[in-house]
Scaffold this active site. Structure first.
Site, PDB file in Angstrom:
ATOM      1  N   GLY A 211       6.930 106.146  69.599  1.00  0.00           N
ATOM      2  CA  GLY A 211       6.510 105.832  68.239  1.00  0.00           C
ATOM      3  C   GLY A 211       4.920 105.654  68.285  1.00  0.00           C
ATOM      4  CE  LYS A 214       5.992 109.458  74.162  1.00  0.00           C
ATOM      5  NZ  LYS A 214       6.163 108.468  72.982  1.00  0.00           N
ATOM      6  CG  HIS A 429      15.216  75.631  62.652  1.00  0.00           C
ATOM      7  ND1 HIS A 429      15.839  75.214  63.742  1.00  0.00           N
ATOM      8  CD2 HIS A 429      14.294  76.511  63.094  1.00  0.00           C
ATOM      9  CE1 HIS A 429      15.368  76.079  64.841  1.00  0.00           C
ATOM     10  NE2 HIS A 429      14.784  76.953  64.128  1.00  0.00           N
ATOM     11  CD  GLU A 430      12.448  79.226  60.045  1.00  0.00           C
ATOM     12  OE1 GLU A 430      11.142  79.395  60.540  1.00  0.00           O
ATOM     13  OE2 GLU A 430      13.385  79.386  60.649  1.00  0.00           O
TER      14      GLU A 430
HETATM   15  P1  ADP Z   1       6.566 109.555  69.874  1.00  0.00           P
HETATM   16  O1  ADP Z   1       5.413 109.161  70.676  1.00  0.00           O
HETATM   17  O2  ADP Z   1       7.654 108.772  70.129  1.00  0.00           O
HETATM   18  O3  ADP Z   1       6.611 111.070  70.010  1.00  0.00           O
HETATM   19  P2  ADP Z   1       5.819 110.232  67.253  1.00  0.00           P
HETATM   20  O4  ADP Z   1       4.653 111.431  67.321  1.00  0.00           O
HETATM   21  O5  ADP Z   1       7.027 111.189  66.919  1.00  0.00           O
HETATM   22  O6  ADP Z   1       6.241 109.376  68.340  1.00  0.00           O
HETATM   23  O7  ADP Z   1       5.585 109.366  65.939  1.00  0.00           O
HETATM   24  C1  ADP Z   1       6.136 109.296  64.851  1.00  0.00           C
HETATM   25  C2  ADP Z   1       5.704 109.241  63.609  1.00  0.00           C
HETATM   26  O8  ADP Z   1       4.609 107.944  63.611  1.00  0.00           O
HETATM   27  C3  ADP Z   1       4.414 110.088  63.189  1.00  0.00           C
HETATM   28  O9  ADP Z   1       5.257 111.043  62.868  1.00  0.00           O
HETATM   29  C4  ADP Z   1       3.563 109.523  62.463  1.00  0.00           C
HETATM   30  O10 ADP Z   1       4.012 109.344  61.100  1.00  0.00           O
HETATM   31  C5  ADP Z   1       3.366 108.130  63.079  1.00  0.00           C
HETATM   32  N1  ADP Z   1       2.507 107.784  63.834  1.00  0.00           N
HETATM   33  C6  ADP Z   1       2.458 107.447  65.131  1.00  0.00           C
HETATM   34  N2  ADP Z   1       1.189 107.237  65.816  1.00  0.00           N
HETATM   35  C7  ADP Z   1       0.243 107.659  64.889  1.00  0.00           C
HETATM   36  C8  ADP Z   1      -1.027 107.646  64.882  1.00  0.00           C
HETATM   37  N3  ADP Z   1      -1.794 107.441  65.932  1.00  0.00           N
HETATM   38  N4  ADP Z   1      -1.484 107.951  63.845  1.00  0.00           N
HETATM   39  C9  ADP Z   1      -0.865 108.255  62.723  1.00  0.00           C
HETATM   40  N5  ADP Z   1       0.169 108.427  62.513  1.00  0.00           N
HETATM   41  C10 ADP Z   1       1.239 107.851  63.600  1.00  0.00           C
HETATM   42 ZN    ZN Z   2      13.963  78.461  65.108  1.00  0.00          ZN
END
Ligand code: ADP
Ligand code: ZN
Ligand code: MG
Length: 611
Positions: A211, A214, A429-430
């Site tokens: 995420g 890449k 607790h919180e």
């Molecule tokens: P991975 O690294 O797992 O391949 P992705 O490129 O598929 O991740 O990223 C998933 C989504 O997260 C993208 O489609 C985008 O919407 C969002 N995202 C991730 N990094 C960025 C970034 N640096 N800027 C803008 N959007 C991002």
């Molecule tokens: Zn707790």
């Protein structure tokens, strides 16, 4: 370098037609005769004559090379046949028995028609069928918004249009962008580099946690580059045609070198690039694919103008052969975004939604420490969804704040009912956590506490907002954090003299932190800077810690961890006992309102004289 050319594999088209011809042959020569002969009984000539004598024969048809006749016995009629024998007595006998007989004029079958029917038709039909199947498959694979399916057999060629991703859509990740920009620049102006004698890297590996963008940044390269861009995902090599992985790699590279200068992007390369022989279940298919990839990467010289991009979140499981110079000789890390990065990512995605009023991106980013780009994108989308649910046509700050909690802590359980007794315990607790945190100067201030249960299982939810990102944690901060975590259970103890299961998550976190302090961070008096554990899993995926010491030492470690935890618990209890009035008042407020903000919290706390 002497380049070896692999012997050309059999043209797949030729192979295809070959198989079809074979099918047709089998159909015509074996299956059809079997079917048509199965219903006709073959008999001897003497049986035929006997039947005629017995009078069971009903009809006889004499043909060129055989005699077909129908016998009817005990109500069963059967078609039989027998060979022709030069028997001049046959006709008189039949006449005598009064059996109708005759012969058919051999219908000269139209040779062209029968040839068409039995040979051309099946071939044409199979051909048509496979054509439609193929077309459907392609259509399904090529359905990518903003992208077009190229003519390639393996991989997709992306043709950028006005909707495709650009570098400006990727927030943060400046180093990665720079590094990739250089690669693109090389492909566009090779002379510039040739003048200095600089060689372009053959392969660039994008590594980072899931995420972090890449795939996104690779698509942006496609959008920016003025050269063809072929993309394929590692799983595609294995997925569709089992046993064709290696051939697909070969096809991909053939296509690439035809289109040079160009970029080849292999997403999720770890699916094929796994270290060979590292696991017990070796996968021949995958290994062959990897070997082919290695061969192909060596096959073309550095200045052929083909650059391979690959992405993975598990660089440590990749085969070392892939990573050696001359293959993927440049690694571009993509890290989780820092505070500024998160602000930028939120802003990039907020551009796509309708917003009303001011949005405090700084606040949102501070509340999402550790979130990946994908999670941030999701937060923006959840905010927009909430605005729609509430019947508004623009997104407000509160939508986004709410969606942070949705994405990070799970959806609010709107109809979960908590008894008042439970609510009271959860509130104490919180507040226990928050109060201990606030009373220790080192702890991060509490931003918001809510006791509305979430589907993720957490009963209460305390949102702590760090001031900026922390990379280093001092020993006293770690101890303060331990006391804060212990605060929840401690509040239950000092108020109700009873403990509940609500602290299980706290116990887990506490133990982990205390253990790390001893084994990893060298923060115990007993062991000092002695490293006692080893990370076994991946660097980017949380791997399990493994103890790396003798049994006797492990026992001592456990003791040390226990004493750290005990001290933290005692400290939390003491802090709460000294501030019972605040504890009661804050908990009462939280019980009534279900939510308390950091500001309200501090007002109530400062009202009471601190002991
Ligand atoms: P991975 O690294 O797992 O391949 P992705 O490129 O598929 O991740 O990223 C998933 C989504 O997260 C993208 O489609 C985008 O919407 C969002 N995202 C991730 N990094 C960025 C970034 N640096 N800027 C803008 N959007 C991002
Ligand atoms: Zn707790
Ligand atoms: Mg990806």
């Amino acid at each position: 370098m002497n380049e070896q050319k692999m012997p050309n594999p059999v043209n797949p088209l030729l192979k295809f037609w070959g198989i079809m011809l074979a099918i047709t042959l089998i159909l015509n020569l074996i299956v059809l005769p079997l079917i048509s002969s199965s219903r006709v009984r073959e008999t001897s000539y003497s049986f035929f004559l006997d039947s005629v004598e017995k009078g069971t024969v009903e009809m006889v048809q004499i043909e060129q090379s055989e005699i077909n006749y129908i016998i009817s016995q005990d109500g069963i009629t059967q078609v039989c046949k027998t060979g022709i024998i030069d028997d001049p007595t046959l006709v008189p006998t039949l006449r005598e028995k009064d059996i109708p007989f005759g012969s058919v004029i051999p219908s000269e079958p139209n040779p062209i028609m029968s040839f068409l029917l039995s040979w051309i038709m099946p071939i044409a039909m199979i051909g048509l069928m496979s054509y439609f199947l193929n077309r459907n498959l392609r259509k399904r694979m090529g359905n990518m918004p903003g992208m077009q399916f190229g003519s390639g057999k393996t991989g997709k060629q992306y043709v950028p249009d006005e909707n495709s991703v650009k570098f400006s859509d990727v927030a943060g990740q400046e180093e990665a962008k720079e590094s990739l920009m250089e690669v693109v620049d090389y492909l566009e102006n090779p002379e510039k580099y040739a003048k200095v004698g600089a060689k372009c890297p053959k392969g660039v590996l994008l590594v980072g946690p899931p995420g972090t963008g890449k795939t996104l940044i690779a698509k942006a390269v496609a959008g920016e580059a003025n050269v063809p861009f072929f993309s394929i995902s590692g799983s595609e090599f294995v997925e569709m045609f089992v046993g064709r992985g290696a051939a697909k790699v070969r096809e991909l590279f053939e296509q690439a070198s035809k289109n040079a200068p160009c970029i080849v992007f292999i997403d999720e390369i770890d699916t094929i690039g796994k270290s060979r022989g590292s696991s017990f279940s070796t996968n021949d298919e995958r290994e062959q694919t990897l070997n082919q990839l290695l061969t192909e990467m060596d096959g073309f010289g550095a200045n052929k103008g083909v650059i391979i991009l690959a992405a993975t979140n598990r660089p440590e499981i990749l085969d070392p052969a892939l990573l050696r110079p001359g293959r993927f000789d440049r690694t571009v890390p993509l890290e989780l975004p820092d505070l500024q990065g998160r602000i930028d990512i939120l802003k990039v995605h907020a551009k796509n939604i309708k917003i009303s009023g001011d949005i405090d991106y700084n606040y949102l980013a501070r509340a999402t420490s550790g979130a990946s780009g994908a999670q941030l994108a999701n937060i923006i989308n959840e905010g927009a969804l909430r605005a729609v649910r509430e019947g508004r046509d623009a997104v407000l700050q509160e939508d986004l704040e709410e969606s942070i909690e949705t994405v990070i802590a799970g959806q609010q359980k709107k109809n979960a009912i908590m008894s008042d007794e439970e609510k009271k315990i959860v509130a104490y607790h919180e507040i226990g956590h928050a109060l201990v945190a606030a009373l220790q100067s080192h702890s991060a201030p509490v931003e918001k506490i809510t006791i509305v249960p979430r589907t993720s299982g957490a009963l209460g939810y305390t949102m702590q907002v760090e001031e900026g990102d922390k990379y280093l944690i001092s020993k006293s901060e770690a101890l303060a954090r331990l006391a804060t975590i212990a605060g929840g259970r401690a509040a239950e103890e000092v108020v109700f003299n009873e403990i509940t299961t609500g602290a299980s998550n706290d116990i887990e976190k506490m133990t982990q932190l205390a253990r790390s302090m001893v084994t990893k961070y060298g923060m115990s008096d007993e062991f000092g800077m002695m490293g006692l554990s080893q990370q076994s899993g991946g660097k980017y995926l949380d791997g399990a810690e493994q103890m790396d010491c003798s049994q006797a030492t492990a026992e001592k470690v456990d003791k040390e961890v226990r004493s750290i935890i005990n001290a933290a618990q005692e400290k939390a209890r003491q802090l709460l006992r000294d501030n019972m009035d605040s504890l009661h008042e804050l908990s009462a407020f939280l019980m009534k309102e279900e939510t308390i903000t950091g500001k309200q919290f501090m007002e109530i706390l400062n009202k009471e004289p601190v002991a």
